[in-house]
Motif scaffolding. Structure first.
Motif, PDB file in Angstrom:
ATOM      1  N   ARG A  63      87.827  61.308  60.585  1.00  0.00           N
ATOM      2  CA  ARG A  63      86.392  61.513  60.963  1.00  0.00           C
ATOM      3  C   ARG A  63      86.183  61.417  62.403  1.00  0.00           C
ATOM      4  NH1 ARG A  63      81.294  57.512  59.521  1.00  0.00           N
ATOM      5  NH2 ARG A  63      79.790  58.659  60.535  1.00  0.00           N
ATOM      6  N   ALA A  64      85.356  62.413  62.815  1.00  0.00           N
ATOM      7  CA  ALA A  64      84.858  62.433  64.503  1.00  0.00           C
ATOM      8  C   ALA A  64      83.503  63.080  64.406  1.00  0.00           C
ATOM      9  CB  ALA A  64      85.888  63.391  65.499  1.00  0.00           C
ATOM     10  N   ASP A  65      83.060  63.283  65.543  1.00  0.00           N
ATOM     11  CA  ASP A  65      81.673  63.973  65.753  1.00  0.00           C
ATOM     12  C   ASP A  65      81.692  65.239  65.276  1.00  0.00           C
ATOM     13  OD1 ASP A  65      80.617  61.454  66.769  1.00  0.00           O
ATOM     14  OD2 ASP A  65      80.816  62.007  68.582  1.00  0.00           O
ATOM     15  N   GLY A  66      81.122  65.468  64.186  1.00  0.00           N
ATOM     16  CA  GLY A  66      80.985  66.862  63.662  1.00  0.00           C
ATOM     17  C   GLY A  66      82.167  67.585  63.107  1.00  0.00           C
ATOM     18  N   HIS A  67      83.130  66.610  62.691  1.00  0.00           N
ATOM     19  CA  HIS A  67      84.333  66.899  62.035  1.00  0.00           C
ATOM     20  C   HIS A  67      84.852  65.962  60.981  1.00  0.00           C
ATOM     21  CE1 HIS A  67      88.880  68.191  62.211  1.00  0.00           C
ATOM     22  NE2 HIS A  67      88.337  68.915  61.358  1.00  0.00           N
ATOM     23  N   GLU A  68      85.125  66.519  59.858  1.00  0.00           N
ATOM     24  CA  GLU A  68      85.797  65.413  58.683  1.00  0.00           C
ATOM     25  C   GLU A  68      86.855  66.235  58.314  1.00  0.00           C
ATOM     26  OE1 GLU A  68      82.987  64.743  55.759  1.00  0.00           O
ATOM     27  OE2 GLU A  68      81.417  63.800  57.002  1.00  0.00           O
ATOM     28  N   ARG A  69      88.055  65.491  57.774  1.00  0.00           N
ATOM     29  CA  ARG A  69      89.174  65.838  57.223  1.00  0.00           C
ATOM     30  C   ARG A  69      89.516  65.159  55.706  1.00  0.00           C
ATOM     31  NH1 ARG A  69      92.264  66.848  61.073  1.00  0.00           N
ATOM     32  NH2 ARG A  69      93.612  64.947  61.014  1.00  0.00           N
ATOM     33  N   PHE A  70      89.595  65.696  54.837  1.00  0.00           N
ATOM     34  CA  PHE A  70      89.900  65.158  53.407  1.00  0.00           C
ATOM     35  C   PHE A  70      90.974  65.431  52.951  1.00  0.00           C
ATOM     36  CE2 PHE A  70      85.206  65.552  53.717  1.00  0.00           C
ATOM     37  CZ  PHE A  70      84.779  64.079  53.333  1.00  0.00           C
ATOM     38  N   GLN A  71      91.878  64.444  52.337  1.00  0.00           N
ATOM     39  CA  GLN A  71      93.033  64.639  51.511  1.00  0.00           C
ATOM     40  C   GLN A  71      92.310  65.022  50.201  1.00  0.00           C
ATOM     41  OE1 GLN A  71      96.186  64.559  52.560  1.00  0.00           O
ATOM     42  NE2 GLN A  71      96.801  65.395  50.735  1.00  0.00           N
ATOM     43  N   GLY A 116      98.248  74.352  50.589  1.00  0.00           N
ATOM     44  CA  GLY A 116      99.641  74.003  50.598  1.00  0.00           C
ATOM     45  C   GLY A 116      99.749  72.657  51.026  1.00  0.00           C
ATOM     46  N   GLN A 117      98.935  71.951  51.829  1.00  0.00           N
ATOM     47  CA  GLN A 117      98.798  70.524  52.160  1.00  0.00           C
ATOM     48  C   GLN A 117      97.849  69.718  51.516  1.00  0.00           C
ATOM     49  OE1 GLN A 117      97.965  71.669  56.175  1.00  0.00           O
ATOM     50  NE2 GLN A 117      99.804  72.626  56.591  1.00  0.00           N
ATOM     51  N   GLN A 118      97.147  70.269  50.753  1.00  0.00           N
ATOM     52  CA  GLN A 118      95.966  69.714  50.081  1.00  0.00           C
ATOM     53  C   GLN A 118      94.952  69.035  51.093  1.00  0.00           C
ATOM     54  OE1 GLN A 118      98.949  68.715  46.329  1.00  0.00           O
ATOM     55  NE2 GLN A 118      97.070  67.235  46.524  1.00  0.00           N
ATOM     56  N   LYS A 119      94.474  69.780  51.785  1.00  0.00           N
ATOM     57  CA  LYS A 119      93.527  69.114  53.083  1.00  0.00           C
ATOM     58  C   LYS A 119      92.452  70.208  53.083  1.00  0.00           C
ATOM     59  CE  LYS A 119      97.031  66.843  55.868  1.00  0.00           C
ATOM     60  NZ  LYS A 119      97.789  66.820  57.129  1.00  0.00           N
ATOM     61  N   LEU A 120      91.271  69.443  53.348  1.00  0.00           N
ATOM     62  CA  LEU A 120      89.970  69.966  53.433  1.00  0.00           C
ATOM     63  C   LEU A 120      89.456  69.762  54.949  1.00  0.00           C
ATOM     64  CD1 LEU A 120      87.432  71.797  52.462  1.00  0.00           C
ATOM     65  CD2 LEU A 120      86.549  69.676  51.336  1.00  0.00           C
ATOM     66  N   SER A 121      89.023  70.621  55.682  1.00  0.00           N
ATOM     67  CA  SER A 121      88.406  70.468  56.756  1.00  0.00           C
ATOM     68  C   SER A 121      86.937  70.848  57.031  1.00  0.00           C
ATOM     69  CB  SER A 121      89.484  70.955  58.072  1.00  0.00           C
ATOM     70  OG  SER A 121      88.940  70.649  59.380  1.00  0.00           O
ATOM     71  N   ILE A 122      86.308  70.079  57.469  1.00  0.00           N
ATOM     72  CA  ILE A 122      84.621  70.476  57.749  1.00  0.00           C
ATOM     73  C   ILE A 122      84.121  70.152  58.964  1.00  0.00           C
ATOM     74  CG2 ILE A 122      82.553  70.139  56.674  1.00  0.00           C
ATOM     75  CD1 ILE A 122      83.538  69.233  53.982  1.00  0.00           C
ATOM     76  N   ARG A 123      83.622  71.135  59.486  1.00  0.00           N
ATOM     77  CA  ARG A 123      83.063  71.073  60.834  1.00  0.00           C
ATOM     78  C   ARG A 123      81.451  71.503  60.780  1.00  0.00           C
ATOM     79  NH1 ARG A 123      86.461  70.427  65.136  1.00  0.00           N
ATOM     80  NH2 ARG A 123      88.598  70.956  64.611  1.00  0.00           N
ATOM     81  N   PHE A 124      80.787  70.576  61.387  1.00  0.00           N
ATOM     82  CA  PHE A 124      79.233  70.690  61.080  1.00  0.00           C
ATOM     83  C   PHE A 124      78.459  70.158  62.376  1.00  0.00           C
ATOM     84  CE2 PHE A 124      80.885  66.528  59.855  1.00  0.00           C
ATOM     85  CZ  PHE A 124      80.024  65.624  60.156  1.00  0.00           C
ATOM     86  N   ASN A 125      77.261  70.531  62.381  1.00  0.00           N
ATOM     87  CA  ASN A 125      76.451  70.190  63.515  1.00  0.00           C
ATOM     88  C   ASN A 125      75.676  69.037  63.187  1.00  0.00           C
ATOM     89  OD1 ASN A 125      74.256  70.023  65.478  1.00  0.00           O
ATOM     90  ND2 ASN A 125      74.233  72.281  65.663  1.00  0.00           N
ATOM     91  N   GLU A 126      76.139  67.952  63.819  1.00  0.00           N
ATOM     92  CA  GLU A 126      75.272  66.745  63.516  1.00  0.00           C
ATOM     93  C   GLU A 126      73.910  66.472  63.636  1.00  0.00           C
ATOM     94  OE1 GLU A 126      77.097  62.761  63.402  1.00  0.00           O
ATOM     95  OE2 GLU A 126      79.024  63.545  63.931  1.00  0.00           O
ATOM     96  N   THR A 127      73.419  67.436  64.512  1.00  0.00           N
ATOM     97  CA  THR A 127      72.011  67.301  64.794  1.00  0.00           C
ATOM     98  C   THR A 127      70.915  68.057  63.562  1.00  0.00           C
ATOM     99  OG1 THR A 127      72.014  69.652  65.650  1.00  0.00           O
ATOM    100  CG2 THR A 127      72.313  67.572  67.259  1.00  0.00           C
ATOM    101  N   VAL A 128      71.956  68.752  62.624  1.00  0.00           N
ATOM    102  CA  VAL A 128      71.375  69.415  61.544  1.00  0.00           C
ATOM    103  C   VAL A 128      71.551  68.351  60.267  1.00  0.00           C
ATOM    104  CG1 VAL A 128      71.030  71.224  60.171  1.00  0.00           C
ATOM    105  CG2 VAL A 128      71.315  71.832  62.513  1.00  0.00           C
TER     106      VAL A 128
END
Length: 203
Positions: free
Chosen positions: A12-20, A52-64
């Motif tokens: 988890r970082a500003d505007g970015h999340e990654r899930f298994q 293949g890696q079973q990963k989900l990456s989401i990038r978003f605008n934290e102001t919204v």
């Protein structure tokens, strides 16, 4: 166990999340359905699902859309998909998993991805700086007359290019698509150009 509990936050970082994520959502149809509904969340501008890696990456605008709001919406979306039967377990063939792992092995390294992105940004900025420098060299009188202003103008140009490059994805994927929603960002952008043009006027 509900499907939501099988989504484990790994980064988890500003505007970015990654899930298994569980294997049952890694087949083609389910992965597409999942990425489509997540892309529809207001503020989300990029969704990558690596089957293949079973990963989900989401990038978003934290102001919204902040982290808690995104987590809540993701929880409800998964529940809806599960009720509709879109998340039923479907085995992914070993050959597909192997091919995808081999294909994205290098790109999955965080340092490698970061280096590639930063190298591309730096390369484009340097190229733009060269163009600006050549244009500035065509006006040696302006530099000799007021070197301080010439240097400030040059640095302002570099700063503007850097800011545009930094927000380019947002501009092309969000601001242009929904100009009213991002009206304050557009106002800030136009005001920046106004200040840039104003600083170039001869006093």
């Amino acid at each position: 166990m509900s499907i939501q509990k099988e989504f484990v936050l790994r980064y988890r970082a500003d505007g970015h999340e990654r899930f298994q994520i569980p294997a049952q959502v890694c087949n083609v149809d389910t992965a597409k359905a999942l990425t489509d509904v997540i892309s529809g969340i207001e503020g989300v501008y990029r969704v990558n699902l690596y089957r293949g890696q079973q990963k989900l990456s989401i990038r978003f605008n934290e102001t919204v859309c902040d982290f808690k709001s995104l987590a809540r919406q993701l929880f409800h979306l998964l529940a809806d998909l599960e009720k509709k039967g879109a998340l039923k377990p479907r085995p992914v063939s070993k050959s597909i998993l192997w091919k995808e792992k081999a294909k994205s092995r290098f790109g999955d390294f965080k340092a490698a991805r970061w280096a590639k992105e930063k190298f591309g940004d730096a390369k484009e900025t340097v190229q733009a700086a060269k163009v600006i420098t050549r244009l500035g060299m065509k006006k040696p009188k302006a530099f000799m007359k007021d070197p301080e202003k010439a240097i400030i103008d040059f640095l302002n140009d570099i700063l503007v290019i850097f800011l545009i490059r930094l927000h380019w994805n947002d501009i092309t994927q969000n601001w242009l698509v929904k100009p009213l929603k991002y009206r304050y960002e557009w106002i800030a952008l136009f005001y920046m150009f106004f200040l840039l043009v104003r600083s170039r006027k001869q006093k």
